[in-house]
Enzyme design. Structure first.
Site, PDB file in Angstrom:
ATOM      1  N   HIS A 214       0.803  -1.235   0.000  1.00 57.65           N
ATOM      2  CA  HIS A 214       0.000   0.000   0.000  1.00 57.65           C
ATOM      3  C   HIS A 214       0.826   1.271   0.000  1.00 57.65           C
ATOM      4  O   HIS A 214       0.274   2.365  -0.053  1.00 57.65           O
ATOM      5  CB  HIS A 214      -0.987   0.009   1.173  1.00 57.65           C
ATOM      6  CG  HIS A 214      -0.349   0.299   2.493  1.00 57.65           C
ATOM      7  ND1 HIS A 214       0.390  -0.622   3.172  1.00 57.65           N
ATOM      8  CD2 HIS A 214      -0.326   1.431   3.242  1.00 57.65           C
ATOM      9  CE1 HIS A 214       0.829  -0.094   4.298  1.00 57.65           C
ATOM     10  NE2 HIS A 214       0.428   1.149   4.364  1.00 57.65           N
TER      11      HIS A 214
HETATM   12  C1  UD1 Z   1      -2.689   4.952   6.484  1.00 54.13           C
HETATM   13  C2  UD1 Z   1      -1.433   5.291   7.274  1.00 54.13           C
HETATM   14  C3  UD1 Z   1      -0.398   4.177   7.133  1.00 54.13           C
HETATM   15  C4  UD1 Z   1      -0.990   2.838   7.467  1.00 54.13           C
HETATM   16  C5  UD1 Z   1      -2.217   2.602   6.606  1.00 54.13           C
HETATM   17  C6  UD1 Z   1      -2.835   1.269   6.932  1.00 54.13           C
HETATM   18  C7  UD1 Z   1      -0.904   7.682   7.398  1.00 54.13           C
HETATM   19  C8  UD1 Z   1      -0.042   8.750   6.877  1.00 54.13           C
HETATM   20  N1  UD1 Z   1      -0.807   6.504   6.769  1.00 54.13           N
HETATM   21  O1  UD1 Z   1      -2.351   5.003   5.112  1.00 54.13           O
HETATM   22  O2  UD1 Z   1       0.672   4.444   8.007  1.00 54.13           O
HETATM   23  O3  UD1 Z   1      -0.027   1.826   7.231  1.00 54.13           O
HETATM   24  O4  UD1 Z   1      -3.135   3.660   6.881  1.00 54.13           O
HETATM   25  O5  UD1 Z   1      -4.002   1.074   6.251  1.00 54.13           O
HETATM   26  O6  UD1 Z   1      -1.635   7.891   8.348  1.00 54.13           O
HETATM   27  N2  UD1 Z   1      -9.866   4.701   2.436  1.00 54.13           N
HETATM   28  C9  UD1 Z   1     -11.034   3.988   2.322  1.00 54.13           C
HETATM   29  N3  UD1 Z   1     -11.614   3.541   3.450  1.00 54.13           N
HETATM   30  C10 UD1 Z   1     -11.091   3.771   4.680  1.00 54.13           C
HETATM   31  C11 UD1 Z   1      -9.892   4.485   4.763  1.00 54.13           C
HETATM   32  C12 UD1 Z   1      -9.292   4.950   3.637  1.00 54.13           C
HETATM   33  O7  UD1 Z   1     -11.547   3.759   1.230  1.00 54.13           O
HETATM   34  O8  UD1 Z   1     -11.673   3.319   5.687  1.00 54.13           O
HETATM   35  C13 UD1 Z   1      -9.201   5.189   1.216  1.00 54.13           C
HETATM   36  C14 UD1 Z   1      -9.027   6.692   1.204  1.00 54.13           C
HETATM   37  O9  UD1 Z   1     -10.109   7.312   0.649  1.00 54.13           O
HETATM   38  C15 UD1 Z   1      -7.782   6.858   0.377  1.00 54.13           C
HETATM   39  C16 UD1 Z   1      -6.983   5.622   0.692  1.00 54.13           C
HETATM   40  O10 UD1 Z   1      -7.889   4.670   1.208  1.00 54.13           O
HETATM   41  O11 UD1 Z   1      -8.075   6.861  -0.965  1.00 54.13           O
HETATM   42  C17 UD1 Z   1      -5.843   5.901   1.648  1.00 54.13           C
HETATM   43  O12 UD1 Z   1      -6.307   6.156   2.999  1.00 54.13           O
HETATM   44  P1  UD1 Z   1      -5.480   7.040   4.046  1.00 54.13           P
HETATM   45  O13 UD1 Z   1      -5.978   6.864   5.426  1.00 54.13           O
HETATM   46  O14 UD1 Z   1      -5.384   8.409   3.535  1.00 54.13           O
HETATM   47  O15 UD1 Z   1      -4.009   6.478   4.027  1.00 54.13           O
HETATM   48  P2  UD1 Z   1      -3.497   4.992   3.988  1.00 54.13           P
HETATM   49  O16 UD1 Z   1      -2.786   4.804   2.691  1.00 54.13           O
HETATM   50  O17 UD1 Z   1      -4.569   4.031   4.371  1.00 54.13           O
END
Ligand code: UD1
Length: 369
Positions: A214
C-alpha cells in the site's frame, strides 16, 4: 466516576492503531477494577472509516465503542491533519483531558499530539523513537513531529531508546515497555481462524504466500505496479498469492488490463483471518511495517519491498529481509526461501504480551503524582 480522577484521551485513527490501543484499554480497565484511578476517553478520529478497515477490528478485538468519533474521513495529508486538529481542538475546549495518548505513526497520531500540546495537555507516544530515516514517507514525518513534542515515550526496542536519547530525551521521560501490537497478537493466537475463501481456494498450510502492498512508492504508478506483480507471479513457482487489497491499492489494480494468474485478490481481511493467513503462509511479501513485527513473532519468512525500515530488529533478530523496491530482486530471494535457506529468527526483548499492563501501571503513577 469521579471528575478528579485523571482522564486519558486514547487516540485511534487508522487500522494499525486499533491493535495497538486494545491492550492498553484492557489494562486500564483491569487496573480500575483493582482500585486504579485512571479513566480513559476513546477518541476515534475517523481517518479509517470502512467496516473492513475499522469496525471489524473493534468487534474482533473487543475494543469498546469510541466515546467520540471525529469522523474526518479521507483527504490529502494536509486536509486530514487540519480536519483532525480542528475537531480534536473543539473537543478539548469543550471537555479537557489530562493526557493525550497517541500510538504509532499515522496522521491522527501527529495531528492529535500537536493539538493537545498546544493546549498544554501533555502527550505520551506509544511506539515513540522508531525511525526509518526516509523523509519521503508520511509516517516518518509523523514520527519526527510527534516525538519532538511528546512528554513521555513508551518504546518497543533499545534502538528506539537510543534514537530518542540521541535527540535529547532524558531517561525520566523514556519507558522501554515492549510492543502493544504483539500483546494483541499473542492474546489472539488461539482465536485465529481461516477466512471464508480458504477451502474454496484450496489453500493449505505452507502452500501459498500472503502479499500486502500500500505504500505510494509501490502502488501509485500503474506501470511499476504491473511490473512488480509480474515479478511476484514469476517467482512463486505457481503457488497462490493471497492479496488482500488496501483501498489505495485497489484504485491502481482496477486500472490494470490483466492480473497475473497466481494472485488471489481479496478484500482487506479482518484481524483474526489476516493473521491466520500469515501464520500458515510459506512466506509474506509486504511493504508494511507492522506486519514485519507479526511475522517475526510467528516465525514466518517476510520479504519487505522497501529500502529502509523503522523496525530494524525485525531484520537483525527476526525473520524479515529488506530487498528494496526493484522487482528483479524477488526471484533470487524467493529461490532461497524455496531452498529452505531462510533464517530462523528470534523474538525481541519485552515482546511478551504484557506491554499494555506496563503502560497502564506507568500512566497510573505519572498522572497521580
Ligand atoms: C494509512 C497510514 C499508514 C498505514 C495505513 C494502513 C498515514 C499517513 N498513513 O495510510 O501508516 O499503514 O493507513 O491502512 O496515516 N480509504 C477507504 N476507506 C477507509 C480508509 C481509507 O476507502 O476506511 C481510502 C481513502 O479514501 C484513500 C486511501 O484509502 O483513498 C488511503 O487512505 P489514508 O488513510 O489516507 O491512508 P493509507 O494509505 O490508508
Amino acid at each position: 466516576m469521579n471528575s478528579t480522577e485523571p482522564l486519558v484521551d486514547v487516540i485511534a485513527g487508522a487500522r494499525p492503531n486499533f491493535m495497538k490501543v486494545a491492550p492498553i484499554l484492557r489494562a486500564i480497565d483491569a487496573l480500575r477494577k483493582n482500585g486504579g484511578r485512571l479513566r480513559y476517553r476513546l477518541v476515534h478520529t475517523g481517518q479509517h472509516y470502512d467496516s473492513r478497515m475499522s469496525g471489524e477490528f473493534f468487534e474482533q478485538l473487543g475494543i469498546p465503542q469510541p466515546d467520540v468519533n471525529l469522523e474526518v474521513g479521507s483527504g490529502t495529508q494536509a486536509e486530514q491533519t487540519a480536519a483532525i486538529m480542528m475537531r480534536y481542538e473543539k473537543l478539548l475546549m469543550q471537555s479537557r483531558s489530562d493526557l493525550c495518548l497517541v500510538v504509532g505513526d499515522v496522521t491522527s497520531t501527529m495531528a492529535c499530539a500537536i493539538t493537545a500540546q498546544k493546549l498544554c495537555i501533555p502527550v505520551a507516544h506509544v511506539e515513540g523513537g522508531i525511525r526509518s530515516g526516509d523523509w519521503t514517507m508520511p509516517e516518518e514525518i509523523n514520527r519526527l513531529v510527534t516525538d519532538s513534542i511528546a512528554n513521555w515515550f513508551f518504546t518497543t526496542t533499545e534502538v528506539a531508546n537510543a534514537n530518542l536519547r540521541h535527540s535529547g530525551v532524558d531517561d525520566e521521560r523514556l519507558f522501554f515497555v515492549g510492543n502493544t501490537m504483539i500483546d494483541t497478537l499473542l492474546a489472539n493466537l488461539d482465536r485465529l481462524r481461516p477466512p471464508g475463501f480458504w477451502s474454496e481456494a484450496g489453500l493449505t498450510p505452507g502452500n501459498y504466500f500472503v502479499m500486502t502492498l500500500h505504500r505510494p512508492a509501490n502502488v501509485d504508478q500503474v506501470a511499476d505496479f504491473e511490473r512488480l506483480l509480474g515479478a511476484v507471479d514469476a517467482a512463486v513457482r505457481g503457488l497462490p498469492v493471497v492479496f488482500p487489497v488496501h483501498p489505495r491499492t485497489a484504485k491502481t489494480l482496477a486500472s490494470l488490463k490483466a492480473q497475473p494468474a497466481s494472485l488471489l485478490v481479496v478484500d482487506p481481511q479482518p484481524y483474526l483471518e489476516f493473521n491466520y493467513l500469515v501464520k500458515h503462509a510459506r512466506g509474506v511479501i509486504t511493504d508494511s511495517g507492522g506486519i514485519t513485527e507479526e511475522t517475526t513473532v510467528m516465525g514466518v519468512p517476510c520479504i519487505t519491498l522497501r529500502t529502509t525500515t523503522e523496525r530494524p530488529e525485525t531484520v537483525t533478530l527476526g525473520t524479515n529481509e529488506l530487498i528494496g523496491t526493484d522487482p528483479a530482486a524477488l526471484k533470487p530471494v524467493l529461490d532461497r526461501l524455496f531452498d529452505g535457506q531462510w533464517k530462523q529468527g528470534s523474538i525481541p526483548e519485552k515482546w511478551d504480551g504484557r506491554t499494555g499492563e506496563r503502560i497502564a501501571a506507568i500512566l497510573e503513577r505519572l498522572l497521580n503524582r
